[in-house]
Design a protein around this motif. Sequence first.
Motif, PDB file in Angstrom:
ATOM      1  N   VAL A 137      16.648 -30.625  -5.284  1.00  0.00           N
ATOM      2  CA  VAL A 137      17.035 -30.912  -6.667  1.00  0.00           C
ATOM      3  C   VAL A 137      18.215 -29.995  -6.987  1.00  0.00           C
ATOM      4  CG1 VAL A 137      16.360 -30.844  -9.087  1.00  0.00           C
ATOM      5  CG2 VAL A 137      14.696 -31.537  -7.341  1.00  0.00           C
ATOM      6  N   GLY A 154      12.993 -30.633   3.253  1.00  0.00           N
ATOM      7  CA  GLY A 154      12.743 -30.249   1.876  1.00  0.00           C
ATOM      8  C   GLY A 154      13.306 -31.265   0.897  1.00  0.00           C
ATOM      9  N   THR A 155      12.646 -31.420  -0.252  1.00  0.00           N
ATOM     10  CA  THR A 155      13.148 -32.281  -1.323  1.00  0.00           C
ATOM     11  C   THR A 155      14.086 -31.459  -2.193  1.00  0.00           C
ATOM     12  OG1 THR A 155      11.133 -33.602  -1.351  1.00  0.00           O
ATOM     13  CG2 THR A 155      12.525 -33.692  -3.315  1.00  0.00           C
ATOM     14  N   ARG A 183       9.576 -27.242 -13.454  1.00  0.00           N
ATOM     15  CA  ARG A 183       8.917 -28.205 -12.570  1.00  0.00           C
ATOM     16  C   ARG A 183       7.609 -27.653 -12.006  1.00  0.00           C
ATOM     17  NH1 ARG A 183      12.232 -32.453 -10.059  1.00  0.00           N
ATOM     18  NH2 ARG A 183      14.127 -32.693 -11.290  1.00  0.00           N
ATOM     19  N   THR A 217       9.660 -28.526  -2.714  1.00  0.00           N
ATOM     20  CA  THR A 217      10.797 -28.899  -3.550  1.00  0.00           C
ATOM     21  C   THR A 217      11.716 -27.692  -3.663  1.00  0.00           C
ATOM     22  OG1 THR A 217       9.462 -30.451  -4.834  1.00  0.00           O
ATOM     23  CG2 THR A 217      11.529 -29.716  -5.818  1.00  0.00           C
ATOM     24  N   ILE A 239       7.381 -24.886  -4.647  1.00  0.00           N
ATOM     25  CA  ILE A 239       8.735 -25.061  -5.163  1.00  0.00           C
ATOM     26  C   ILE A 239       9.425 -23.702  -5.136  1.00  0.00           C
ATOM     27  CG2 ILE A 239       8.106 -24.655  -7.594  1.00  0.00           C
ATOM     28  CD1 ILE A 239      10.157 -26.881  -8.315  1.00  0.00           C
ATOM     29  N   ALA A 294      13.350 -24.704 -11.761  1.00  0.00           N
ATOM     30  CA  ALA A 294      12.240 -24.621 -10.809  1.00  0.00           C
ATOM     31  C   ALA A 294      10.942 -24.221 -11.515  1.00  0.00           C
ATOM     32  CB  ALA A 294      12.570 -23.633  -9.701  1.00  0.00           C
ATOM     33  N   VAL A 333      15.041 -26.224  -5.513  1.00  0.00           N
ATOM     34  CA  VAL A 333      16.004 -26.373  -6.595  1.00  0.00           C
ATOM     35  C   VAL A 333      17.204 -25.470  -6.298  1.00  0.00           C
ATOM     36  CG1 VAL A 333      16.395 -26.313  -9.079  1.00  0.00           C
ATOM     37  CG2 VAL A 333      14.105 -26.794  -8.191  1.00  0.00           C
ATOM     38  N   GLU A 343      18.032 -30.206   3.904  1.00  0.00           N
ATOM     39  CA  GLU A 343      17.690 -31.618   4.097  1.00  0.00           C
ATOM     40  C   GLU A 343      17.157 -31.864   5.505  1.00  0.00           C
ATOM     41  OE1 GLU A 343      21.373 -33.516   3.104  1.00  0.00           O
ATOM     42  OE2 GLU A 343      20.727 -33.985   1.052  1.00  0.00           O
TER      43      GLU A 343
END
Length: 518
Positions: free
Chosen positions: A130, A127-128, A146, A107, A84, A143, A109, A123
Amino acid sequence: MAAAPAADPPTGSPLPSLESILRARVYDVAIESPLEPARRLSQQLGQTILLKREDLQPVFSFKLRGAYNRMSSLTEDERQRGVICSSAGNHAQGVALAAEKLGVAATIVMPTTTPEIKVEAVERLGGTIVLAGDTYDDAQTEAHRRAREGQLTFIHPFDDADVIAGQGTIGMEILRQCSPPPAAVYVPIGGGGLAAGIALYIKTVHPDVQVVGVEPEDAASMTAAFEEGQPITLDHVGNFADGVAVRRVGDLTYRLCREHLDRIVRVGTDQTCSAIRDIFRDTRSIVEPAGALAVAGLLADGERPAGPLVALNCGANVNFDRLRHVAERADIGAQREALFGVEIPDRPGSFLDFCKVLGERQVTEFNYRYSGPGTARIFVGVETGSPLITQQLVTALEGAGYPTTDLSADAMAKTHVRYMVGGTAALGDEVLYRFEFPERRGALLGFLERVGVRWNISLFHYRNHGSDFGRVLVGVQVPPADRAELARHLEQVGYPHWDESENPAYALFLARDEEDAS
């Protein structure tokens, strides 16, 4: 500003070394970016200027070097759990690309204010995303939360030995590509990872080569750390050069920059805009504001050494809407255009007489609206070419009987007043404030709701510059007895703000004339 502990402890070895740079794994994802001559700038300065083109990397930024080097050292268990990071854009793309290459879930953030171009880029890399908070600090807090909950590995954008070593490979390439070595290398500073890595390598291998850091005047966190003798947290940073808008530099990066940087040069927004244009003229490429800092610093450096100079173009992830603002401010940043507030007699033929004083100089902007008999006030832009000619023009105008105010360095005049010239208002008890607020959907409504409705808003100007923060000029009718209460209320609102009630541009073009008031 105040001293503060690091938001998260640096990972990896205590400090990177020359060996760690030589062994850095970056070329699985990065290219050895070219070192290109900037012929127009070289001719202008009378010495060789070379541009290190990190804007040509696969993610249009150097950040993939450090991200991949750090992530390539993950254990198998860490890879299985995923990583992350928090980022406003470039680091996010580096982590996402590295994760795709290594088969690791990532992930990212990002602040809610992140320009769409950077969100879309992450995107596309898988990557995911948030979105959390208005600022990088908000995103970093989320971050870390999480990371703890999901046992994810946090990939720091700058204060990590492996990240610094990855960025240091740029210094290795510069010395390999430039023979003999350059007299100086100019490097932008945000959190300091890029400057630390490059300076560590160059100063170890060729200590006689100067390494000069460059910071925005409104985000000079490394300069503040040098002055205090330790990293400190700035109360506020400007966001025009969002790629380097960091309130607190890293502990590792501070130690390395303190030891290896020769000096730091600070530049303003207008100088950065001018550098973006200079780079475009030489390369036909458009870099982001942070990507132009090095060239801006090179041009502004009063201690620039003789010999070849290298400037790092570190990124090109620019929000297209921002280019309008860049174009408007580039001539002012290069000191080729000046903005004036001038008073002339309001009578037939006065404009002609005024223009005769200007002579054949190119007028770039002319704003005027009738506001009553007597004296007319005009907002005028003139192509001057140099500060000396600007001063000569002021002297000529004053000598011809035209009171003149040089507004070229007035932030409020350049951002707001030039678009508002339309006559003064017959209002008493008006105070003027300039605000910045996070730019997102519904931001303007949210700003007005937080300011409240107790006092009458008598002036309002907002213009979207395609940046992360909106800029608003607000006039409010407030009786003198309520001024202290208004100040307390604005502090509670929480947005950065400046009292512009005494600004000369406001007095010339927007405020009530005292003669009219009497």
